[in-house]
Motif scaffolding. Structure first.
Motif, PDB file in Angstrom:
ATOM      1  N   LYS A 104      16.881  19.763  -1.442  1.00 30.57           N
ATOM      2  CA  LYS A 104      17.236  18.809  -2.006  1.00 30.57           C
ATOM      3  C   LYS A 104      18.991  19.129  -2.770  1.00 30.57           C
ATOM      4  N   ILE A 105      19.585  18.242  -2.031  1.00 34.16           N
ATOM      5  CA  ILE A 105      21.054  18.530  -2.596  1.00 34.16           C
ATOM      6  C   ILE A 105      21.693  17.298  -4.171  1.00 34.16           C
ATOM      7  N   VAL A 106      20.783  17.625  -4.947  1.00 35.16           N
ATOM      8  CA  VAL A 106      21.188  16.963  -5.984  1.00 35.16           C
ATOM      9  C   VAL A 106      22.634  16.489  -6.918  1.00 35.16           C
ATOM     10  N   SER A 107      23.407  17.622  -6.465  1.00 37.91           N
ATOM     11  CA  SER A 107      25.209  16.981  -7.123  1.00 37.91           C
ATOM     12  C   SER A 107      26.352  18.211  -6.306  1.00 37.91           C
ATOM     13  N   ILE A 108      27.435  17.649  -6.337  1.00 37.50           N
ATOM     14  CA  ILE A 108      27.748  18.790  -5.729  1.00 37.50           C
ATOM     15  C   ILE A 108      29.625  19.215  -6.420  1.00 37.50           C
ATOM     16  N   ASP A 109      29.639  19.458  -7.610  1.00 36.54           N
ATOM     17  CA  ASP A 109      30.622  19.449  -7.715  1.00 36.54           C
ATOM     18  C   ASP A 109      32.011  20.195  -8.036  1.00 36.54           C
ATOM     19  N   THR A 110      33.446  19.763  -6.759  1.00 34.86           N
ATOM     20  CA  THR A 110      34.295  20.212  -6.778  1.00 34.86           C
ATOM     21  C   THR A 110      35.787  20.539  -7.340  1.00 34.86           C
ATOM     22  N   SER A 111      35.281  20.139  -8.907  1.00 40.87           N
ATOM     23  CA  SER A 111      36.821  20.120  -9.620  1.00 40.87           C
ATOM     24  C   SER A 111      37.278  21.196  -9.510  1.00 40.87           C
ATOM     25  N   ALA A 112      36.509  21.800  -9.933  1.00 39.01           N
ATOM     26  CA  ALA A 112      36.690  23.313 -10.023  1.00 39.01           C
ATOM     27  C   ALA A 112      38.107  24.319  -9.044  1.00 39.01           C
ATOM     28  N   ALA A 113      37.262  24.114  -7.489  1.00 35.71           N
ATOM     29  CA  ALA A 113      37.474  23.878  -6.536  1.00 35.71           C
ATOM     30  C   ALA A 113      39.277  23.654  -6.291  1.00 35.71           C
ATOM     31  N   GLU A 114      39.374  21.735  -6.085  1.00 33.79           N
ATOM     32  CA  GLU A 114      40.048  21.369  -6.195  1.00 33.79           C
ATOM     33  C   GLU A 114      41.169  21.781  -7.474  1.00 33.79           C
ATOM     34  N   ALA A 115      40.859  22.241  -8.158  1.00 36.15           N
ATOM     35  CA  ALA A 115      41.718  22.699  -9.908  1.00 36.15           C
ATOM     36  C   ALA A 115      42.955  24.217  -8.729  1.00 36.15           C
ATOM     37  N   THR A 116      42.137  24.589  -8.025  1.00 38.78           N
ATOM     38  CA  THR A 116      42.388  26.000  -8.218  1.00 38.78           C
ATOM     39  C   THR A 116      44.692  25.932  -6.866  1.00 38.78           C
ATOM     40  N   ALA A 117      45.276  26.310  -7.272  1.00 39.16           N
ATOM     41  CA  ALA A 117      45.893  26.627  -6.938  1.00 39.16           C
ATOM     42  C   ALA A 117      45.603  27.098  -5.744  1.00 39.16           C
ATOM     43  N   GLY A 118      46.845  26.289  -4.685  1.00 38.51           N
ATOM     44  CA  GLY A 118      46.335  26.717  -3.616  1.00 38.51           C
ATOM     45  C   GLY A 118      45.378  26.206  -2.271  1.00 38.51           C
ATOM     46  N   VAL A 119      44.699  25.141  -3.285  1.00 41.77           N
ATOM     47  CA  VAL A 119      43.909  24.580  -2.195  1.00 41.77           C
ATOM     48  C   VAL A 119      44.150  23.235  -1.862  1.00 41.77           C
ATOM     49  N   SER A 120      44.533  22.733  -0.935  1.00 43.73           N
ATOM     50  CA  SER A 120      45.026  21.713  -0.223  1.00 43.73           C
ATOM     51  C   SER A 120      43.932  20.700  -0.042  1.00 43.73           C
ATOM     52  N   ALA A 121      43.213  20.523  -0.115  1.00 50.94           N
ATOM     53  CA  ALA A 121      41.855  20.015   0.548  1.00 50.94           C
ATOM     54  C   ALA A 121      40.551  20.312  -0.160  1.00 50.94           C
ATOM     55  N   VAL A 122      39.235  19.687  -0.362  1.00 54.52           N
ATOM     56  CA  VAL A 122      38.155  19.902  -0.434  1.00 54.52           C
ATOM     57  C   VAL A 122      37.158  18.713   0.678  1.00 54.52           C
ATOM     58  N   VAL A 123      36.322  19.082   1.497  1.00 51.61           N
ATOM     59  CA  VAL A 123      35.045  18.115   0.987  1.00 51.61           C
ATOM     60  C   VAL A 123      33.774  18.337   1.435  1.00 51.61           C
ATOM     61  N   THR A 124      33.243  17.139   1.409  1.00 52.06           N
ATOM     62  CA  THR A 124      31.706  17.282   1.544  1.00 52.06           C
ATOM     63  C   THR A 124      31.273  15.816   2.354  1.00 52.06           C
ATOM     64  N   GLY A 125      29.985  16.439   2.186  1.00 49.77           N
ATOM     65  CA  GLY A 125      29.369  15.353   2.986  1.00 49.77           C
ATOM     66  C   GLY A 125      29.489  13.766   2.600  1.00 49.77           C
ATOM     67  N   ALA A 126      30.043  13.362   1.613  1.00 47.18           N
ATOM     68  CA  ALA A 126      30.778  12.273   1.256  1.00 47.18           C
ATOM     69  C   ALA A 126      31.697  11.595   1.806  1.00 47.18           C
ATOM     70  N   ASP A 127      32.539  12.740   2.531  1.00 46.16           N
ATOM     71  CA  ASP A 127      33.496  12.528   3.200  1.00 46.16           C
ATOM     72  C   ASP A 127      33.382  12.397   4.421  1.00 46.16           C
ATOM     73  N   PHE A 128      32.356  12.957   5.326  1.00 44.30           N
ATOM     74  CA  PHE A 128      31.637  11.834   6.392  1.00 44.30           C
ATOM     75  C   PHE A 128      31.671  10.741   6.105  1.00 44.30           C
ATOM     76  N   PRO A 129      31.821   9.692   7.690  1.00 46.22           N
ATOM     77  CA  PRO A 129      30.787   8.847   8.218  1.00 46.22           C
ATOM     78  C   PRO A 129      30.197   8.778   8.488  1.00 46.22           C
ATOM     79  N   ASN A 130      29.374   7.025   8.164  1.00 41.94           N
ATOM     80  CA  ASN A 130      27.598   7.526   8.025  1.00 41.94           C
ATOM     81  C   ASN A 130      27.774   7.029   9.430  1.00 41.94           C
ATOM     82  N   VAL A 131      26.671   7.663  10.261  1.00 39.20           N
ATOM     83  CA  VAL A 131      26.876   7.985  11.669  1.00 39.20           C
ATOM     84  C   VAL A 131      25.135   6.882  11.985  1.00 39.20           C
ATOM     85  N   GLN A 132      25.398   6.227  12.537  1.00 41.54           N
ATOM     86  CA  GLN A 132      24.048   5.563  13.040  1.00 41.54           C
ATOM     87  C   GLN A 132      23.532   5.916  13.690  1.00 41.54           C
TER      88      GLN A 132
END
Lengths: 289, 749
Positions: free
Chosen positions: B51-79
């Protein structure tokens, strides 16, 4: 993959200073066929990669009947097996260098590198062990030699200390009454890692009996093994199938293989027996030729 | 060789894409660059079930040169919605969750997050800073264990569809299907001899040489442009649009050259992720899989457990068959159990038969089609049982197959009645082959044969041909070219029009420029897109008749077209190129078009013969000689038909001898590289000899049958039969790798 520096010194002294300066952060590159993959896959890390193949001594390969073969640590596999004289004298070495990777790998990979990488399944190490080879090592505290069967201390671990590297591999001269062979078992016919590898070396006396023998096993323990008892059993014996079979049984007793995707422990131990018999048979034929 | 009515078909012209391929100029997705292109990296689960309890992407987002970070939360809910992908269908909610895990990871390698950055190293380093907290769950990778009542459940909301009835408790068994003809109990009562055995096959991968790759550009106007390696541009477009919840018209898919697919490049993996990264980054994003990613997160095709029973009369006539088949679906429902059930008895006329099939979820990557999906596993069982029956009845293995081979009018257990087919002709060609008639001598050697069937499908295809001022043609079609189809389509159009293959420039169009075309799969392209090319040629000819009548001042009906494409009317004649050149200066340009949707299967059959030598000390099997025989209907370009037969045979040899996914005790795959996932190399196979049988096909103007899939089916049972012939040891498990063969030989001593 982490960023690293690259240096290609052209003298042994310059290489020694670089390696001493960077200590455990330095990695040595000869052919690069192992270290580049390991760095890319994160299996090893480096602050600096020191390319030693620009040092002339490491690319030299000399043979004399008195001192034997002095093989520069960066001499490539194909430079060995393509030299008919060398390949004829050192059958086990030619056998093993011929089956490491494909042509591209064999044109880059060195025997020195294969030894230092210290894989339990390395193809040249059982060959070096049965040929009684020694590694000539240089470092911040001067030079020393390490016998091939003592060189590896664990999977991927060798007995070099920080700052040291192998300059050459010294192998005793071979006479006409000696013969050697290396074989490995792989499920395919190329591009594979030994499930089991075995090297054998035989010296015949004037009557055609075995004056001396050496057997070495790969991929059945944490390091390649020198099968002492199996080797000694053959001394003074007639080179018969029965004696080879007995030596094979003795060799199986020192194998402590693991079960993994390349084979079960039971199967690997069985293969030790098969390959000891087969390599002894080939080594004998070469000694008799 | 029989005389042929054709001028172009059956010849071997140089393929149109040949020069680009051999000089390295062909553009694959990984070669494709755009200004400002960002490199993406996908972070994958190390666990098989958690089970995925949590995902912390803050350190990745703060890395110089990074333009985007996505997880399952960025995906639309598909029926939940079933999408037809041509060869197979998919539940879009599952597809989305397979592209990026939402609340659970279901196999090692399951994507959990992705990063884009100015280069691949920064993206990888930043991804390593993403902290995912997992709650470990028990896992299961074995089919039979997954079917047990107390098995760890992958999906709490999965209830077995049992012959159309939903079960009331959750289970890993997605579907139970059942096919039946005649009265099986009565059939077995009539049998003089019955053989029955259990068989297992391992998970194997399609092993295409090109890893998955994508370049995505989410434009400011809301349109997504994708450059990708796909077997079907339009199904890629559909899946991506559904997962992103945008219109299909808002997605443009440009297919790049493709380095193999074999069924594994139909579903999307990277496309939605790259698109969402691109939208967030405001720049185009590329993602390239490594070989380890490919093994751990794409494909593979199912492992299987099968129990098959066959009864025959003393004269060798098959009378009854019974099969119980379970295939693993991987992490989500929807494996290839259906065709497995339909194919188990598809080569033989059996009066009474019953098949039960189960689609079972396990903690492995979601399984996908692989060249005749589902047929190879069941053939491994059935074709060995045919030999066991033959041995018990003291009949030649070829004779028992000839006696029972399906022919026109035979009905399969799943219902369809075969039209004219060519299995008997394949077996006759085997009987007459040099291989079969050459005695095999030597110790530890044996010979085996086996047959195989694959449906071959029609589906939708479109083509358009624009005539140039010199009478040459630009052929635009929608089938991504994996096996030389640009050549086989151009040849059919050239045959239709009476010109040369080299007069045609075939091009695979993108989804904005060519009519809807289904996937390159199901052995359908040379058949169905070939039919579209033929119809487009016919459309062109009918337009040219009208224009020729104007030019020649006669009635349209007075203009005729000869078999060689020559137009005649009012005492004048002109070949296609001559007339096209004249018409170019007299009015509108000429464009022919066609779209087709043939519904008929093309029914392909194959029969293989193999000689092996088994090392009694090690169990290693060496293939000494191999001959593949197949009914192509009509071979358009015989070299590519032979290539398909050889390639399929080699893949089948790999499946037979060494290929398998190894899982450790923690259900993690441990051999996700070409080093330890052992596909055959050049030194592992002899020359694969080929014999093309041509029985024609009434449903196609040139008699084409699909040829891509049948040749992978016979190798495992043919080799199993050969091993038995050499060692008297019957192998019931794939792969027949050296340790297993050696162990079996010990046990049977």
């Amino acid at each position: 993959m982490k960023d690293f520096q690259y240096a290609a010194p052209t003298t042994i002294q310059a290489a020694t200073s670089l390696l001493t300066e960077h200590g455990s952060g330095a990695r040595i590159l000869a052919g690069g066929t192992d270290i580049i993959v390991q760095l890319r896959e994160g299996l090893r890390e480096a602050d600096i990669v020191v390319d030693i193949k620009k040092i002339p001594e490491l690319r030299e390969c000399q043979y004399s009947d008195e001192s034997g073969l002095c093989l520069g640590a960066a001499v490539t596999c194909c430079e060995i097996y393509e030299d008919a004289d060398l390949a004829g004298r050192y059958g086990a070495l030619a056998d093993s260098t011929h089956i490491i990777g494909g042509w591209q790998i064999q044109s880059r990979a060195s025997v020195g590198g294969n030894l230092c990488n210290a894989s339990p399944a390395a193809d040249t190490i059982p060959a070096l062990i049965v040929l009684n080879a020694e590694a000539q090592v240089t470092g911040p505290n001067g030079q020393r030699t390490i016998a091939a069967d003592a060189f590896c201390t664990g999977p991927g671990i060798n007995s070099l200390v920080d700052g040291e590297f192998v300059v050459a591999i010294q192998i005793p001269p071979q006479s006409a009454s000696m013969g050697s062979a290396y074989q490995r078992f792989i499920p395919r016919n190329e591009m594979d890692i030994a499930v089991v590898g075995v090297g054998s070396w035989i010296e015949l006396d004037a009557d055609g009996n075995i004056a001396n023998a050496r057997i070495s096993l790969g991929a059945v323990a944490a390091t390649p093994l020198f099968a002492v008892e199996a080797s000694q059993f053959l001394v003074g014996k007639e080179p018969s199938d029965d004696n080879f079979a007995e030596a094979a049984e003795l060799a199986k007793q020192i194998a402590t293989p693991i079960t993994d995707m390349r084979g079960t422990a039971h199967y690997r131990t069985h293969l030790v027996g098969v390959l000891v018999k087969r390599t002894l048979t080939t080594a004998l034929a070469r000694a008799q030729a | 060789m029989a005389t042929t009515p054709y001028r172009v078909i059956g010849t071997r012209p140089v393929r149109h894409d040949g020069a680009d391929k051999v000089t390295g100029k062909a553009v694959y997705t990984a070669d494709f660059k755009l200004p400002g292109l960002q490199a993406g990296f996908v972070l994958r689960s190390p666990h098989p079930h958690a089970k995925i309890v949590s995902i912390d992407t803050s350190a990745a987002e703060a890395t110089a040169g990074v333009s985007a970070v996505v997880t399952g939360a960025d995906f639309p809910n598909v029926q939940d919605k079933i999408a037809q992908l041509g060869e197979g269908s998919v539940n879009l909610a599952h597809l989305s969750a397979n592209c990026m895990a939402k609340d659970k990871v279901l196999y090692k390698g399951h994507a959990v997050a992705a990063v884009s950055a100015t280069n691949a190293h920064i993206a990888e380093e930043a991804a390593a800073k993403i902290v995912v907290e997992y709650e470990m769950l028990p896992s299961v990778t074995d089919i039979m264990e997954a079917m047990a009542d107390d098995a760890p459940l992958l999906h709490a909301d999965l209830f077995t569809d049992d012959l159309g009835q939903k079960a009331d408790t959750a289970s890993n068994v997605a579907v139970h299907m059942h096919f039946e003809k005649g009265d099986v109990a009565a059939g077995f009562e009539q049998a003089d001899v019955v053989v029955e055995a259990e068989f297992k096959t391992a998970t194997v991968h399609q092993g295409y040489i090109e890893p998955h790759a994508i370049v995505a550009d989410y434009n400011e106007d809301g349109r997504v442009r994708l450059w990708t390696a796909t077997q079907g541009s339009f199904t890629c477009r559909q899946q991506t649009a559904e997962i992103l919840q945008i219109g299909v018209g808002d997605v443009l898919v440009t297919p790049c050259e493709i380095g193999g697919g074999f069924g594994g490049k139909i579903a999307v993996y990277l496309e939605p992720t790259a698109a969402i990264l691109s939208k967030k980054a405001g720049r185009p994003v590329s993602i390239l899989m490594t070989r380890t990613d490919v093994f751990e997160a794409t494909g593979p095709t199912p492992a299987s457990f099968m129990r098959v029973k066959v009864g025959a009369k003393n004269d060798g006539t098959l009378i009854a068959g019974e099969a119980w088949i379970a295939y693993d679906a991987g992490a989500f429902p929807g494996g290839v159990i259906g065709p497995g059930c339909m194919c188990v008895f598809s080569c033989y006329d059996i009066e009474h038969a019953v098949v039960d099939g189960y689609d079972v979820c396990v903690n492995k990557p979601h399984t996908k089609a692989y060249r005749a999906p589902g047929a190879t596993q069941v053939a491994f069982a059935m074709e060995q049982l045919m030999d066991e029956l033959a041995e018990q009845l003291d009949i030649c293995p070829l004779e028992i197959r000839m006696k029972n081979a399906v022919k026109e009018g035979s009905r399969r257990v799943d219902g369809p009645v075969y039209p004219q087919i060519g299995y008997v002709e394949c077996l006759e060609a085997l009987r007459d082959s040099d291989h079969w008639n050459s005695p095999l001598t030597g110790d530890n050697r044996g010979r085996g044969i086996a047959g195989g069937f694959w449906f071959g499908c029609g589906l939708k295809s479109s083509a358009a041909c624009s005539v140039n001022s010199d009478g040459t043609i630009n052929l635009l079609e929608g089938s991504t070219d994996i096996g030389g189809s640009r050549a086989s389509l151009a040849m059919q159009l050239a045959e239709t029009l009476g010109i040369e293959s080299s007069d045609i420039n075939p091009m695979v169009g993108d989804t904005d420029s060519v009519g809807y075309t289904d996937v390159t799969g199901g052995s359908r392209v040379t058949f169905a897109t070939g039919l579209a090319a033929y119809e487009a040629g016919r459309d062109l000819q009918s337009q040219m008749k009208v224009r020729a009548a104007e030019l020649w001042e006669c009635e349209t009906n007075d203009v005729s077209i000869a078999d060689d494409g020559t137009f005649s009317g009012n005492g004048k004649t002109a070949g296609f190129k001559d007339l096209a050149t004249q018409l170019f200066s007299s009015g509108e340009a000429l464009v022919g078009r066609a779209t087709v949707a043939p519904e008929c299967p093309t029914n392909g059959f194959a029969a293989h013969i193999v000689d092996v030598e088994v090392d009694p000390d090690t169990g290693k099997v060496t293939i000494l000689r191999y001959t593949a025989i197949q009914d192509a209907g009509t071979a358009i370009h015989p070299s590519y038909v032979e290539g398909q037969m050889q390639g399929g045979a080699v893949q089948g040899i790999g499946w037979a001898l060494n290929e398998e996914y190894f899982f450790n005790d923690d259900d993690q795959m441990t051999n996700a590289s070409f080093l330890d996932y052992r596909m055959p190399t050049m030194l592992d196979v002899p020359m694969i000899d080929t014999i093309i049988v041509e029985t024609g096909n009434a449903d196609h103007p040139y008699g084409v049958r699909g040829v891509g899939e049948p040749p992978i089916i016979p190798p495992p049972p043919a080799i199993g039969n050969a091993i038995y012939n050499a060692t008297q040891t019957r192998m019931r498990e794939l792969p027949m790798s050296p340790p297993k063969v050696w162990q079996a030989m010990q046990s049977s001593d």
